[in-house]
Design a protein around this motif. Structure first.
Motif: not given
Length: 162
Positions: A60-81
């Motif tokens: 696959t091709a790796l896209v530079d996220r910042e070059a396409v305007g995706l400058s925000f990254v978060s890691y989220s811990f999710v707990k199910l009910s």
């Protein structure tokens, strides 16, 4: 390359080829063979076998996220009910429909999932959080960690001879 325990055993030639492919899979067979120190036909056969056995899952091709305007990254811990099999399967299906989630790992401990979420900006992330992630009865809690700087980002695996 043989497998007796389900794990594919890689020889030094396989490892050289895989390392080259992980750096740049767009190289010609001739260039991969040259860098790996082998002739083209055996190199092509080796790559074909790596693909056929599932060692190379996808090219696959790796896209530079910042070059396409995706400058925000978060890691989220999710707990199910309720972390039942049915709820996990439903959550898995939901996550696979959300393009903002680029990695989803089911984990052990106090939470059930770790998500890597990529967005345009914090507002876009907030919309994702409110309108998708928290907008269902499956999720009871989300704890997010916002990335300030990326120190290392590589899809390459540390391939070793087995």
């Amino acid at each position: 390359m043989s497998s007796q325990t389900g794990k594919i055993h890689l020889d030094p030639g396989d490892i050289r080829v895989l390392r080259i492919l992980q750096r740049d899979a767009s190289l010609s067979i001739a260039e991969i063979a040259r860098q790996a120190g082998m002739s083209q036909t055996p190199c092509w056969r080796r790559i074909k076998k790596l693909k056929d056995t599932g060692v190379v899952r996808q090219v696959t091709a790796l896209v530079d996220r910042e070059a396409v305007g995706l400058s925000f990254v978060s890691y989220s811990f999710v707990k199910l009910s309720i972390p039942s099999r049915e709820n996990m399967e439903e959550f898995d299906r939901m996550v696979n429909r959300w393009p903002e989630v680029v990695i989803c790992e089911r984990i052990t401990g106090a939470v059930d999932y770790l998500l890597k979420i990529v967005a345009d900006d914090i507002k876009d992330y907030d919309d994702f959080l409110r309108l998708k992630l928290l907008n269902n009865d499956l999720v009871s809690d989300v704890q997010s960690r916002i990335v300030i700087a990326t120190v290392k980002d590589t899809p390459a695996l540390p391939i070793r001879e087995t």
